[in-house]
Write a protein that holds these residues in place. Structure first.
Motif, short mmCIF file in Angstrom:
data_model
loop_
_atom_site.label_atom_id
_atom_site.label_comp_id
_atom_site.label_asym_id
_atom_site.label_seq_id
_atom_site.Cartn_x
_atom_site.Cartn_y
_atom_site.Cartn_z
N ILE A 1 -3.05 -1.54 10.37
CA ILE A 1 -3.61 -2.88 10.14
C ILE A 1 -2.86 -3.90 11.00
O ILE A 1 -3.46 -4.77 11.64
CB ILE A 1 -3.50 -3.27 8.64
N PHE A 2 -1.54 -3.75 11.06
CA PHE A 2 -0.75 -4.68 11.86
C PHE A 2 -1.07 -4.56 13.34
O PHE A 2 -1.17 -5.55 14.05
CB PHE A 2 0.74 -4.42 11.64
N LYS A 3 -1.24 -3.31 13.81
CA LYS A 3 -1.58 -3.12 15.22
C LYS A 3 -2.92 -3.77 15.53
O LYS A 3 -3.16 -4.18 16.66
CB LYS A 3 -1.65 -1.62 15.54
N MET A 4 -3.78 -3.85 14.53
CA MET A 4 -5.08 -4.48 14.74
C MET A 4 -4.92 -6.00 14.76
O MET A 4 -5.49 -6.68 15.61
CB MET A 4 -6.02 -4.06 13.61
N VAL B 1 4.46 -6.31 5.35
CA VAL B 1 3.95 -5.02 4.87
C VAL B 1 5.07 -4.24 4.23
O VAL B 1 6.18 -4.19 4.76
CB VAL B 1 3.34 -4.21 6.03
N THR B 2 4.83 -3.66 3.07
CA THR B 2 5.86 -2.87 2.42
C THR B 2 5.22 -1.87 1.46
O THR B 2 4.05 -2.01 1.11
CB THR B 2 6.86 -3.76 1.65
N HIS B 3 5.97 -0.85 1.06
CA HIS B 3 5.48 0.00 -0.01
C HIS B 3 6.38 -0.14 -1.24
O HIS B 3 6.28 0.62 -2.18
CB HIS B 3 5.37 1.47 0.44
N ASP B 4 7.25 -1.14 -1.19
CA ASP B 4 8.22 -1.37 -2.25
C ASP B 4 7.75 -2.55 -3.11
O ASP B 4 7.76 -3.70 -2.67
CB ASP B 4 9.58 -1.66 -1.60
N ILE B 5 7.33 -2.26 -4.34
CA ILE B 5 6.77 -3.31 -5.22
C ILE B 5 7.79 -4.40 -5.49
O ILE B 5 7.50 -5.59 -5.42
CB ILE B 5 6.30 -2.69 -6.56
N GLU B 6 9.04 -4.00 -5.77
CA GLU B 6 10.08 -4.95 -6.10
C GLU B 6 10.31 -5.94 -4.96
O GLU B 6 10.40 -7.14 -5.15
CB GLU B 6 11.38 -4.18 -6.36
N GLU B 7 10.37 -5.38 -3.75
CA GLU B 7 10.57 -6.21 -2.57
C GLU B 7 9.44 -7.21 -2.40
O GLU B 7 9.66 -8.40 -2.16
CB GLU B 7 10.65 -5.30 -1.33
N ALA B 8 8.21 -6.73 -2.60
CA ALA B 8 7.05 -7.61 -2.47
C ALA B 8 7.11 -8.74 -3.50
O ALA B 8 6.90 -9.91 -3.18
CB ALA B 8 5.78 -6.80 -2.64
N LYS C 1 -7.78 4.90 -0.03
CA LYS C 1 -7.84 5.30 1.38
C LYS C 1 -9.26 5.68 1.69
O LYS C 1 -9.79 6.55 1.01
CB LYS C 1 -6.94 6.52 1.62
N PRO C 2 -9.92 5.15 2.67
CA PRO C 2 -9.49 4.02 3.49
C PRO C 2 -9.38 2.73 2.68
O PRO C 2 -9.92 2.64 1.59
CB PRO C 2 -10.61 3.94 4.53
N ILE C 3 -8.67 1.76 3.24
CA ILE C 3 -8.45 0.51 2.54
C ILE C 3 -9.75 -0.29 2.52
O ILE C 3 -10.23 -0.73 3.56
CB ILE C 3 -7.31 -0.29 3.19
N ARG C 4 -10.36 -0.41 1.34
CA ARG C 4 -11.64 -1.12 1.23
C ARG C 4 -11.46 -2.54 0.70
O ARG C 4 -12.03 -3.49 1.19
CB ARG C 4 -12.56 -0.36 0.28
N GLU C 5 -10.68 -2.64 -0.36
CA GLU C 5 -10.47 -3.96 -0.94
C GLU C 5 -9.02 -4.06 -1.38
O GLU C 5 -8.34 -3.05 -1.53
CB GLU C 5 -11.39 -4.15 -2.14
N VAL C 6 -8.58 -5.29 -1.53
CA VAL C 6 -7.21 -5.48 -2.00
C VAL C 6 -7.24 -6.30 -3.27
O VAL C 6 -8.02 -7.25 -3.40
CB VAL C 6 -6.34 -6.18 -0.93
N LYS C 7 -6.42 -5.91 -4.22
CA LYS C 7 -6.32 -6.69 -5.45
C LYS C 7 -5.24 -7.74 -5.23
O LYS C 7 -4.15 -7.44 -4.74
CB LYS C 7 -5.96 -5.79 -6.62
N ALA D 1 0.86 -1.18 0.00
CA ALA D 1 0.00 0.00 0.00
C ALA D 1 0.89 1.23 0.00
O ALA D 1 2.03 1.16 0.45
CB ALA D 1 -0.90 0.01 1.23
N PRO D 2 0.39 2.34 -0.55
CA PRO D 2 1.23 3.54 -0.55
C PRO D 2 1.54 3.98 0.88
O PRO D 2 0.80 3.65 1.82
CB PRO D 2 0.37 4.59 -1.26
N SER D 3 2.62 4.75 1.04
CA SER D 3 3.01 5.21 2.37
C SER D 3 1.89 6.03 2.99
O SER D 3 1.17 6.73 2.30
CB SER D 3 4.27 6.08 2.28
N GLY D 4 1.79 5.93 4.30
CA GLY D 4 0.77 6.70 5.01
C GLY D 4 -0.63 6.17 4.80
O GLY D 4 -1.60 6.84 5.11
N GLY D 5 -0.72 4.96 4.29
CA GLY D 5 -2.04 4.40 4.01
C GLY D 5 -2.60 3.57 5.15
O GLY D 5 -3.59 2.87 4.99
#
Lengths: 254, 278
Positions: free
Chosen positions: A48-51, A190-197, A210-216, A39-43
Protein backbone atom coordinates in the motif's frame (compact mmCIF):
# COMPACT_ATOMS: atom_id res chain seq x y z
CA UNK A 1 -12.93 18.50 4.84
CA UNK A 2 -11.85 18.31 1.24
CA UNK A 3 -9.68 21.39 1.70
CA UNK A 4 -7.51 19.95 4.43
CA UNK A 5 -7.37 16.41 3.07
CA UNK A 6 -3.71 15.54 2.51
CA UNK A 7 -4.14 12.01 1.20
CA UNK A 8 -7.19 10.40 -0.27
CA UNK A 9 -7.56 6.91 -1.68
CA UNK A 10 -10.77 6.39 -3.62
CA UNK A 11 -11.91 2.91 -4.61
CA UNK A 12 -8.32 1.82 -5.14
CA UNK A 13 -7.49 -1.70 -6.34
CA UNK A 14 -4.03 -3.13 -6.80
CA UNK A 15 -2.67 -6.40 -8.08
CA UNK A 16 0.92 -7.36 -7.27
CA UNK A 17 2.56 -10.53 -8.52
CA UNK A 18 -0.77 -11.73 -9.94
CA UNK A 19 -2.30 -11.45 -6.49
CA UNK A 20 -5.06 -9.03 -5.54
CA UNK A 21 -3.67 -7.06 -2.59
CA UNK A 22 -6.14 -4.19 -2.34
CA UNK A 23 -9.74 -4.37 -3.47
CA UNK A 24 -11.65 -1.09 -3.87
CA UNK A 25 -10.22 0.46 -0.72
CA UNK A 26 -11.08 4.02 0.31
CA UNK A 27 -9.65 6.10 3.12
CA UNK A 28 -8.26 9.56 3.73
CA UNK A 29 -5.79 11.37 5.97
CA UNK A 30 -6.42 14.95 7.09
CA UNK A 31 -3.80 17.64 7.65
CA UNK A 32 -1.99 17.30 10.98
CA UNK A 33 -3.43 13.87 11.68
CA UNK A 34 -1.51 10.81 12.84
CA UNK A 35 -3.25 7.85 11.24
CA UNK A 36 -2.14 4.25 11.69
CA UNK A 37 -2.87 1.44 9.31
CA UNK A 38 -3.04 -1.77 11.28
CA UNK A 39 -3.01 -5.06 9.46
CA UNK A 40 -1.68 -8.54 10.16
CA UNK A 41 1.84 -9.30 8.93
CA UNK A 42 2.13 -10.24 5.29
CA UNK A 43 -1.10 -8.46 4.51
CA UNK A 44 0.39 -6.16 1.92
CA UNK A 45 0.87 -3.11 4.14
CA UNK A 46 4.19 -2.22 2.56
CA UNK A 47 2.61 -2.64 -0.87
CA UNK A 48 0.00 0.00 0.00
CA UNK A 49 2.84 2.36 0.87
CA UNK A 50 4.65 1.63 -2.38
CA UNK A 51 1.43 2.58 -4.14
CA UNK A 52 0.94 5.81 -2.19
CA UNK A 53 4.52 6.99 -2.70
CA UNK A 54 4.29 6.30 -6.43
CA UNK A 55 6.49 3.22 -6.88
CA UNK A 56 3.37 1.27 -7.88
CA UNK A 57 0.27 2.45 -9.71
CA UNK A 58 -3.19 1.25 -8.71
CA UNK A 59 -5.01 -0.84 -11.31
CA UNK A 60 -8.16 1.15 -10.72
CA UNK A 61 -9.31 3.99 -8.50
CA UNK A 62 -7.71 7.35 -7.74
CA UNK A 63 -5.13 8.61 -5.30
CA UNK A 64 -5.39 12.26 -4.31
CA UNK A 65 -2.69 14.40 -2.74
CA UNK A 66 -3.82 17.66 -1.12
CA UNK A 67 -7.25 17.25 -2.67
CA UNK A 68 -6.07 16.82 -6.25
CA UNK A 69 -5.68 13.68 -8.36
CA UNK A 70 -1.97 12.86 -8.33
CA UNK A 71 -0.98 10.59 -11.20
CA UNK A 72 2.76 10.88 -10.51
CA UNK A 73 3.65 10.88 -6.84
CA UNK A 74 7.40 10.11 -6.85
CA UNK A 75 9.15 12.88 -4.94
CA UNK A 76 5.90 14.21 -3.47
CA UNK A 77 5.60 12.02 -0.39
CA UNK A 78 8.10 11.69 2.45
CA UNK A 79 8.77 7.99 2.90
CA UNK A 80 10.51 6.32 5.81
CA UNK A 81 11.15 2.67 4.94
CA UNK A 82 11.15 -0.23 7.37
CA UNK A 83 14.94 -0.54 7.24
CA UNK A 84 16.80 2.70 7.80
CA UNK A 85 18.65 2.35 4.45
CA UNK A 86 21.36 4.85 5.35
CA UNK A 87 24.32 5.05 2.97
CA UNK A 88 27.36 3.80 4.91
CA UNK A 89 29.76 6.10 3.04
CA UNK A 90 27.91 9.27 3.97
CA UNK A 91 27.96 10.92 7.38
CA UNK A 92 24.71 11.49 9.27
CA UNK A 93 24.32 15.03 7.95
CA UNK A 94 25.19 13.94 4.41
CA UNK A 95 22.64 11.13 4.59
CA UNK A 96 19.92 13.47 5.77
CA UNK A 97 20.78 15.89 2.96
CA UNK A 98 20.08 13.41 0.15
CA UNK A 99 16.45 14.46 -0.54
CA UNK A 100 17.55 18.11 -0.59
CA UNK A 101 20.35 17.36 -3.05
CA UNK A 102 17.86 15.52 -5.25
CA UNK A 103 15.51 18.50 -5.10
CA UNK A 104 18.32 20.62 -6.53
CA UNK A 105 19.85 22.32 -3.50
CA UNK A 106 23.63 22.66 -3.59
CA UNK A 107 25.58 20.57 -1.07
CA UNK A 108 26.28 23.72 0.93
CA UNK A 109 22.64 24.83 1.09
CA UNK A 110 21.48 21.30 1.89
CA UNK A 111 24.07 21.07 4.67
CA UNK A 112 22.85 24.33 6.22
CA UNK A 113 19.23 23.19 6.21
CA UNK A 114 20.18 19.86 7.80
CA UNK A 115 22.25 21.63 10.46
CA UNK A 116 19.18 23.56 11.62
CA UNK A 117 17.17 20.38 12.07
CA UNK A 118 19.73 18.08 13.69
CA UNK A 119 18.97 19.38 17.19
CA UNK A 120 15.28 18.53 17.02
CA UNK A 121 16.23 14.95 16.25
CA UNK A 122 18.82 14.64 19.01
CA UNK A 123 21.55 14.20 16.42
CA UNK A 124 23.50 17.43 16.77
CA UNK A 125 26.61 15.79 18.24
CA UNK A 126 26.63 13.07 15.60
CA UNK A 127 26.46 15.17 12.43
CA UNK A 128 29.91 14.04 11.29
CA UNK A 129 29.56 10.43 12.44
CA UNK A 130 28.97 7.54 10.08
CA UNK A 131 25.83 5.40 10.38
CA UNK A 132 27.69 2.34 11.70
CA UNK A 133 28.60 4.33 14.83
CA UNK A 134 24.95 4.84 15.73
CA UNK A 135 22.47 2.67 17.60
CA UNK A 136 19.35 1.35 15.88
CA UNK A 137 17.13 4.00 17.44
CA UNK A 138 19.37 6.84 16.34
CA UNK A 139 19.60 5.46 12.82
CA UNK A 140 15.82 5.46 12.64
CA UNK A 141 15.84 9.10 13.73
CA UNK A 142 18.24 9.93 10.90
CA UNK A 143 15.94 8.07 8.54
CA UNK A 144 12.96 10.09 9.80
CA UNK A 145 14.90 13.34 9.50
CA UNK A 146 15.71 12.40 5.91
CA UNK A 147 12.03 11.68 5.20
CA UNK A 148 10.95 15.05 6.60
CA UNK A 149 13.33 16.86 4.24
CA UNK A 150 11.42 15.74 1.19
CA UNK A 151 9.15 18.44 -0.07
CA UNK A 152 5.84 17.10 1.20
CA UNK A 153 3.19 17.52 3.85
CA UNK A 154 2.62 13.78 4.16
CA UNK A 155 5.01 11.35 5.82
CA UNK A 156 4.69 7.59 5.36
CA UNK A 157 6.26 5.58 8.17
CA UNK A 158 6.55 1.87 7.40
CA UNK A 159 6.94 -0.09 10.65
CA UNK A 160 9.94 2.06 11.57
CA UNK A 161 10.45 0.50 15.00
CA UNK A 162 9.87 -3.15 14.16
CA UNK A 163 13.57 -4.02 14.15
CA UNK A 164 14.34 -2.36 17.49
CA UNK A 165 14.56 -4.10 20.85
CA UNK A 166 11.77 -3.54 23.39
CA UNK A 167 13.34 -0.78 25.47
CA UNK A 168 14.67 1.21 22.53
CA UNK A 169 11.31 0.78 20.88
CA UNK A 170 9.45 2.33 23.81
CA UNK A 171 11.99 5.17 23.93
CA UNK A 172 11.53 5.83 20.24
CA UNK A 173 7.75 5.77 20.53
CA UNK A 174 7.87 8.37 23.28
CA UNK A 175 10.32 10.44 21.31
CA UNK A 176 8.06 10.30 18.23
CA UNK A 177 5.04 11.31 20.34
CA UNK A 178 6.88 14.39 21.58
CA UNK A 179 8.19 15.17 18.12
CA UNK A 180 4.70 15.00 16.59
CA UNK A 181 3.30 17.42 19.17
CA UNK A 182 6.07 19.89 18.26
CA UNK A 183 6.10 19.48 14.48
CA UNK A 184 2.44 18.91 13.58
CA UNK A 185 3.17 16.87 10.47
CA UNK A 186 0.64 14.64 8.75
CA UNK A 187 1.63 11.03 9.27
CA UNK A 188 0.41 7.72 7.93
CA UNK A 189 1.96 4.96 10.00
CA UNK A 190 1.93 1.27 9.17
CA UNK A 191 2.29 -1.29 11.94
CA UNK A 192 1.09 -4.70 13.07
CA UNK A 193 1.46 -3.74 16.72
CA UNK A 194 -1.89 -2.70 18.24
CA UNK A 195 -0.31 -1.11 21.31
CA UNK A 196 2.00 1.01 19.20
CA UNK A 197 -0.88 2.16 17.02
CA UNK A 198 -3.02 3.08 20.05
CA UNK A 199 -0.20 4.96 21.71
CA UNK A 200 0.71 7.09 18.71
CA UNK A 201 -2.41 7.64 16.61
CA UNK A 202 -5.35 9.99 16.37
CA UNK A 203 -7.13 7.44 14.25
CA UNK A 204 -6.50 3.78 13.48
CA UNK A 205 -7.60 1.99 10.35
CA UNK A 206 -7.75 -1.75 10.93
CA UNK A 207 -7.76 -4.18 8.04
CA UNK A 208 -8.52 -7.80 8.90
CA UNK A 209 -9.03 -9.33 5.49
CA UNK A 210 -6.91 -10.36 2.52
CA UNK A 211 -7.11 -8.72 0.06
CA UNK A 212 -7.66 -5.50 1.96
CA UNK A 213 -11.22 -4.45 1.07
CA UNK A 214 -12.31 -2.17 3.85
CA UNK A 215 -10.84 -0.75 6.99
CA UNK A 216 -12.59 -0.37 10.31
CA UNK A 217 -11.95 3.02 11.82
CA UNK A 218 -11.14 3.57 15.50
CA UNK A 219 -10.82 7.09 16.88
CA UNK A 220 -8.20 7.36 19.60
CA UNK A 221 -9.04 10.30 21.83
CA UNK A 222 -6.46 10.19 24.60
CA UNK A 223 -5.19 13.72 25.26
CA UNK A 224 -1.77 14.74 24.04
CA UNK A 225 1.02 14.83 25.02
CA UNK A 226 0.78 11.15 25.81
CA UNK A 227 3.11 8.97 27.79
CA UNK A 228 3.80 5.30 27.32
CA UNK A 229 2.25 4.52 30.74
CA UNK A 230 -1.03 5.13 28.92
CA UNK A 231 -0.92 1.50 27.92
CA UNK A 232 -2.07 0.48 31.43
CA UNK A 233 -5.24 2.64 31.37
CA UNK A 234 -8.50 0.65 31.35
CA UNK A 235 -9.80 2.32 28.18
CA UNK A 236 -6.53 1.59 26.39
CA UNK A 237 -6.67 -2.07 27.40
CA UNK A 238 -10.32 -2.23 26.38
CA UNK A 239 -9.67 -0.79 22.91
CA UNK A 240 -6.74 -3.09 22.50
CA UNK A 241 -8.91 -6.15 23.23
CA UNK A 242 -11.60 -4.94 20.88
CA UNK A 243 -9.18 -4.38 18.01
CA UNK A 244 -7.47 -7.69 18.62
CA UNK A 245 -10.75 -9.59 18.43
CA UNK A 246 -11.63 -7.69 15.25
CA UNK A 247 -8.27 -8.64 13.72
CA UNK A 248 -8.64 -12.28 14.77
CA UNK A 249 -12.26 -12.42 13.59
CA UNK A 250 -11.17 -11.52 10.10
CA UNK A 251 -8.40 -14.07 10.07
CA UNK A 252 -10.81 -16.81 11.19
CA UNK A 253 -12.99 -16.13 8.14
CA UNK A 254 -10.27 -17.24 5.74
CA UNK B 1 32.24 14.83 24.50
CA UNK B 2 29.11 12.76 24.72
CA UNK B 3 26.17 14.91 25.67
CA UNK B 4 23.48 12.37 24.91
CA UNK B 5 24.12 10.20 27.94
CA UNK B 6 20.86 8.32 27.86
CA UNK B 7 21.78 6.42 24.73
CA UNK B 8 23.80 3.61 26.21
CA UNK B 9 23.89 1.37 23.19
CA UNK B 10 25.43 4.17 21.18
CA UNK B 11 28.25 4.56 23.64
CA UNK B 12 28.91 0.89 23.47
CA UNK B 13 29.07 0.94 19.69
CA UNK B 14 31.49 3.83 19.71
CA UNK B 15 33.75 2.07 22.12
CA UNK B 16 33.85 -0.91 19.78
CA UNK B 17 34.68 1.46 16.95
CA UNK B 18 37.64 2.81 18.86
CA UNK B 19 39.05 -0.66 19.37
CA UNK B 20 38.93 -1.19 15.65
CA UNK B 21 41.10 1.84 14.90
CA UNK B 22 43.62 1.40 17.65
CA UNK B 23 44.81 -2.01 16.70
CA UNK B 24 48.10 -3.10 18.27
CA UNK B 25 48.02 -6.50 16.58
CA UNK B 26 48.67 -4.84 13.20
CA UNK B 27 52.29 -4.20 14.18
CA UNK B 28 52.62 -7.77 15.35
CA UNK B 29 51.61 -9.05 11.92
CA UNK B 30 54.39 -7.11 10.25
CA UNK B 31 56.88 -8.20 12.88
CA UNK B 32 56.03 -11.86 12.44
CA UNK B 33 56.27 -11.55 8.67
CA UNK B 34 59.75 -10.03 8.84
CA UNK B 35 60.80 -12.74 11.23
CA UNK B 36 59.51 -15.52 8.98
CA UNK B 37 61.13 -13.90 5.92
CA UNK B 38 64.51 -13.80 7.65
CA UNK B 39 64.09 -17.44 8.69
CA UNK B 40 63.14 -18.56 5.17
CA UNK B 41 66.10 -16.73 3.64
CA UNK B 42 68.47 -18.19 6.21
CA UNK B 43 67.17 -21.69 5.63
CA UNK B 44 67.46 -21.24 1.87
CA UNK B 45 71.03 -19.98 2.18
CA UNK B 46 71.96 -22.85 4.49
CA UNK B 47 70.34 -25.45 2.26
CA UNK B 48 72.22 -24.23 -0.81
CA UNK B 49 75.55 -24.16 0.99
CA UNK B 50 75.25 -27.41 2.96
CA UNK B 51 73.90 -29.46 0.06
CA UNK B 52 76.15 -27.82 -2.53
CA UNK B 53 73.22 -27.00 -4.83
CA UNK B 54 74.63 -25.74 -8.15
CA UNK B 55 74.01 -22.00 -8.55
CA UNK B 56 72.43 -22.41 -11.99
CA UNK B 57 69.65 -24.52 -10.39
CA UNK B 58 69.00 -22.61 -7.22
CA UNK B 59 71.23 -19.70 -6.27
CA UNK B 60 71.44 -18.81 -2.57
CA UNK B 61 69.89 -15.43 -1.55
CA UNK B 62 73.36 -13.96 -1.11
CA UNK B 63 74.16 -14.67 -4.79
CA UNK B 64 70.88 -13.08 -5.88
CA UNK B 65 71.62 -10.02 -3.78
CA UNK B 66 75.09 -9.82 -5.33
CA UNK B 67 73.64 -10.08 -8.83
CA UNK B 68 71.11 -7.33 -8.00
CA UNK B 69 73.89 -5.08 -6.77
CA UNK B 70 76.22 -5.73 -9.72
CA UNK B 71 73.52 -5.25 -12.33
CA UNK B 72 71.85 -2.32 -10.54
CA UNK B 73 72.44 0.36 -13.20
CA UNK B 74 71.42 -1.94 -16.03
CA UNK B 75 68.37 -3.39 -14.27
CA UNK B 76 67.01 -0.31 -12.53
CA UNK B 77 68.21 2.29 -15.00
CA UNK B 78 67.30 0.50 -18.23
CA UNK B 79 65.03 -2.53 -17.95
CA UNK B 80 62.82 -1.58 -15.02
CA UNK B 81 61.56 1.69 -16.56
CA UNK B 82 60.60 -0.15 -19.77
CA UNK B 83 58.53 -2.77 -17.95
CA UNK B 84 57.09 -0.15 -15.62
CA UNK B 85 55.98 1.93 -18.57
CA UNK B 86 54.26 -1.01 -20.28
CA UNK B 87 52.48 -2.09 -17.10
CA UNK B 88 51.30 1.41 -16.14
CA UNK B 89 50.08 2.34 -19.62
CA UNK B 90 48.29 -1.00 -20.05
CA UNK B 91 46.70 -0.79 -16.62
CA UNK B 92 45.56 2.78 -17.21
CA UNK B 93 43.92 1.82 -20.52
CA UNK B 94 42.22 -1.14 -18.82
CA UNK B 95 40.88 1.04 -16.00
CA UNK B 96 39.38 3.49 -18.48
CA UNK B 97 38.02 0.86 -20.89
CA UNK B 98 36.99 -1.69 -18.25
CA UNK B 99 35.08 0.64 -15.95
CA UNK B 100 33.73 2.53 -18.95
CA UNK B 101 32.29 -0.62 -20.49
CA UNK B 102 30.90 -1.73 -17.11
CA UNK B 103 29.08 1.59 -16.78
CA UNK B 104 27.80 1.36 -20.35
CA UNK B 105 26.50 -2.16 -19.64
CA UNK B 106 24.57 -0.87 -16.64
CA UNK B 107 23.11 2.03 -18.59
CA UNK B 108 22.06 0.06 -21.66
CA UNK B 109 20.28 -3.28 -21.36
CA UNK B 110 21.11 -4.09 -24.99
CA UNK B 111 24.83 -3.60 -24.45
CA UNK B 112 24.58 -5.68 -21.29
CA UNK B 113 22.95 -8.60 -23.10
CA UNK B 114 25.51 -8.42 -25.90
CA UNK B 115 28.61 -8.18 -23.71
CA UNK B 116 27.67 -10.37 -20.77
CA UNK B 117 28.34 -13.76 -22.47
CA UNK B 118 31.88 -12.61 -23.26
CA UNK B 119 32.31 -11.70 -19.64
CA UNK B 120 31.60 -15.31 -18.68
CA UNK B 121 33.78 -16.63 -21.49
CA UNK B 122 36.64 -14.38 -20.50
CA UNK B 123 36.85 -16.29 -17.22
CA UNK B 124 37.60 -19.54 -19.05
CA UNK B 125 39.93 -18.40 -21.87
CA UNK B 126 43.61 -18.65 -20.93
CA UNK B 127 44.83 -15.15 -21.68
CA UNK B 128 48.36 -16.52 -21.92
CA UNK B 129 47.39 -18.51 -25.03
CA UNK B 130 45.98 -15.39 -26.65
CA UNK B 131 49.12 -13.32 -26.03
CA UNK B 132 50.99 -14.35 -29.25
CA UNK B 133 47.91 -13.32 -31.26
CA UNK B 134 48.04 -9.89 -29.70
CA UNK B 135 51.74 -9.59 -30.58
CA UNK B 136 50.84 -10.51 -34.16
CA UNK B 137 48.25 -7.74 -34.26
CA UNK B 138 50.02 -5.00 -32.34
CA UNK B 139 53.67 -5.74 -33.15
CA UNK B 140 56.84 -6.25 -31.12
CA UNK B 141 57.11 -2.61 -30.08
CA UNK B 142 55.49 -0.86 -27.11
CA UNK B 143 51.86 -1.11 -28.43
CA UNK B 144 52.13 -4.92 -28.53
CA UNK B 145 53.26 -5.07 -24.88
CA UNK B 146 50.57 -2.64 -23.78
CA UNK B 147 47.96 -4.74 -25.63
CA UNK B 148 49.00 -7.83 -23.68
CA UNK B 149 48.88 -5.96 -20.37
CA UNK B 150 45.37 -4.80 -21.31
CA UNK B 151 44.47 -8.40 -22.15
CA UNK B 152 45.60 -9.48 -18.66
CA UNK B 153 44.02 -6.62 -16.71
CA UNK B 154 40.87 -5.64 -18.60
CA UNK B 155 38.53 -8.39 -17.41
CA UNK B 156 39.23 -8.24 -13.66
CA UNK B 157 38.41 -4.52 -13.75
CA UNK B 158 35.33 -4.98 -15.95
CA UNK B 159 33.98 -7.82 -13.81
CA UNK B 160 34.68 -5.99 -10.52
CA UNK B 161 33.05 -2.74 -11.61
CA UNK B 162 30.10 -4.46 -13.30
CA UNK B 163 29.46 -6.59 -10.21
CA UNK B 164 29.65 -3.56 -7.95
CA UNK B 165 27.24 -1.56 -10.08
CA UNK B 166 24.88 -4.51 -10.25
CA UNK B 167 24.89 -5.07 -6.53
CA UNK B 168 23.23 -1.82 -5.48
CA UNK B 169 20.27 -2.80 -3.36
CA UNK B 170 16.91 -2.47 -5.07
CA UNK B 171 15.42 -1.04 -1.85
CA UNK B 172 17.94 1.80 -1.97
CA UNK B 173 17.11 2.53 -5.59
CA UNK B 174 13.41 2.60 -4.72
CA UNK B 175 14.02 4.95 -1.80
CA UNK B 176 15.84 7.32 -4.14
CA UNK B 177 12.94 7.09 -6.58
CA UNK B 178 10.45 8.04 -3.88
CA UNK B 179 12.57 11.13 -3.27
CA UNK B 180 12.06 12.01 -6.92
CA UNK B 181 15.59 11.16 -8.07
CA UNK B 182 16.18 10.80 -11.81
CA UNK B 183 18.40 8.10 -13.35
CA UNK B 184 21.46 10.32 -13.40
CA UNK B 185 21.08 11.18 -9.70
CA UNK B 186 20.55 7.53 -8.76
CA UNK B 187 23.66 6.66 -10.74
CA UNK B 188 26.00 9.32 -9.37
CA UNK B 189 24.78 9.46 -5.77
CA UNK B 190 24.01 5.79 -5.21
CA UNK B 191 25.25 3.25 -7.75
CA UNK B 192 28.68 4.73 -8.43
CA UNK B 193 29.73 5.13 -4.79
CA UNK B 194 28.38 1.71 -3.84
CA UNK B 195 30.35 0.12 -6.71
CA UNK B 196 33.63 1.71 -5.62
CA UNK B 197 34.77 -1.07 -3.25
CA UNK B 198 34.20 -3.70 -5.98
CA UNK B 199 35.97 -1.52 -8.53
CA UNK B 200 38.99 -1.36 -6.25
CA UNK B 201 39.01 -5.13 -5.66
CA UNK B 202 39.15 -5.54 -9.43
CA UNK B 203 41.89 -2.94 -9.84
CA UNK B 204 44.01 -4.48 -7.08
CA UNK B 205 43.92 -7.86 -8.83
CA UNK B 206 44.59 -6.20 -12.18
CA UNK B 207 47.54 -4.24 -10.76
CA UNK B 208 49.44 -7.44 -9.97
CA UNK B 209 48.36 -9.01 -13.28
CA UNK B 210 49.74 -6.01 -15.16
CA UNK B 211 53.29 -7.00 -14.16
CA UNK B 212 52.72 -10.55 -15.42
CA UNK B 213 51.27 -9.17 -18.64
CA UNK B 214 54.27 -6.95 -19.28
CA UNK B 215 56.64 -9.84 -18.54
CA UNK B 216 54.84 -12.20 -20.94
CA UNK B 217 54.84 -9.48 -23.60
CA UNK B 218 58.61 -9.18 -23.26
CA UNK B 219 59.13 -12.93 -23.35
CA UNK B 220 57.39 -13.06 -26.71
CA UNK B 221 59.93 -10.72 -28.20
CA UNK B 222 61.65 -7.59 -26.99
CA UNK B 223 64.98 -5.85 -26.83
CA UNK B 224 64.66 -4.47 -23.30
CA UNK B 225 62.65 -4.86 -20.12
CA UNK B 226 62.88 -7.08 -17.04
CA UNK B 227 61.04 -9.94 -18.76
CA UNK B 228 63.42 -9.82 -21.69
CA UNK B 229 66.47 -9.66 -19.40
CA UNK B 230 65.20 -12.52 -17.25
CA UNK B 231 64.53 -14.75 -20.20
CA UNK B 232 67.96 -14.10 -21.66
CA UNK B 233 69.53 -14.88 -18.27
CA UNK B 234 67.57 -18.13 -18.13
CA UNK B 235 68.79 -19.07 -21.60
CA UNK B 236 72.38 -18.55 -20.43
CA UNK B 237 71.86 -20.48 -17.17
CA UNK B 238 72.55 -17.28 -15.18
CA UNK B 239 70.13 -18.18 -12.42
CA UNK B 240 71.22 -15.39 -10.00
CA UNK B 241 70.44 -12.79 -12.71
CA UNK B 242 67.10 -14.42 -13.46
CA UNK B 243 66.19 -14.43 -9.78
CA UNK B 244 67.26 -10.79 -9.53
CA UNK B 245 64.67 -9.84 -12.16
CA UNK B 246 62.05 -11.98 -10.45
CA UNK B 247 62.71 -10.09 -7.20
CA UNK B 248 62.31 -6.75 -8.97
CA UNK B 249 59.16 -7.86 -10.81
CA UNK B 250 57.46 -9.09 -7.66
CA UNK B 251 58.46 -5.91 -5.81
CA UNK B 252 56.84 -3.98 -8.65
CA UNK B 253 53.64 -5.99 -8.27
CA UNK B 254 53.60 -5.48 -4.52
CA UNK B 255 54.15 -1.74 -4.86
CA UNK B 256 51.33 -1.46 -7.42
CA UNK B 257 49.05 -3.37 -5.10
CA UNK B 258 49.98 -1.17 -2.13
CA UNK B 259 49.39 2.01 -4.14
CA UNK B 260 45.86 0.95 -5.01
CA UNK B 261 45.20 -0.24 -1.49
CA UNK B 262 46.22 3.19 -0.28
CA UNK B 263 43.94 4.84 -2.82
CA UNK B 264 41.14 2.53 -1.73
CA UNK B 265 41.63 3.48 1.91
CA UNK B 266 41.68 7.12 0.87
CA UNK B 267 38.54 7.14 -1.27
CA UNK B 268 36.39 4.24 -0.14
CA UNK B 269 34.35 4.52 3.01
CA UNK B 270 36.10 2.82 5.92
CA UNK B 271 34.52 1.41 9.03
CA UNK B 272 37.02 3.11 11.26
CA UNK B 273 36.74 6.53 9.68
CA UNK B 274 34.03 7.66 12.07
CA UNK B 275 36.68 8.16 14.73
CA UNK B 276 38.25 10.96 12.75
CA UNK B 277 35.69 13.51 13.88
CA UNK B 278 36.69 15.60 16.94
Amino acid sequence: MAVSEVLGCHQVSLRYDERLIIDKLSFHVTKGEFVSLLAPSGGGKSTIFKMINGLLEPDSGEIHLNGLVAPSRLGKVGYMPQKDLLLPWRTIEENAAIPLEIRGFSRKEAGDIVQERLCAFGLYDYAKAYPNALSGGMRQRVSLLRATLSDSELLLLDEPFSALDGITRTEMQEWLLAWCVREQRTILFVTHDIEEALLLSDRILVANNKPIREVKEYKVEFVKPRHSSLRFEPLFVHMRKEMLSYLQGGMADE
Amino acid sequence: MNSNLNDLSLKKKRRQGRNQTFNPSKHNVLLWFILSLVLVLLLWELLCRLMNVPAFLLPPPSEIAKALWNLRTQLIGEHLPTTLQEAILGLAISIVLGSGLAIWMRISATVEKMIYPYLIMSQTIPVLALSPVFIMWFGYELPGKIAIVVLFTFFPILVGTYDGLKRTEQEMVELFQTMGANRRQIFTKLQLPSALPHFFSGVKVAATFSVSGATVGEWLGASEGLGYFGRRAAGNFQAPNLFATVVLLSLMGIIFFLIFRWLEKRFVYQEAREEKRK
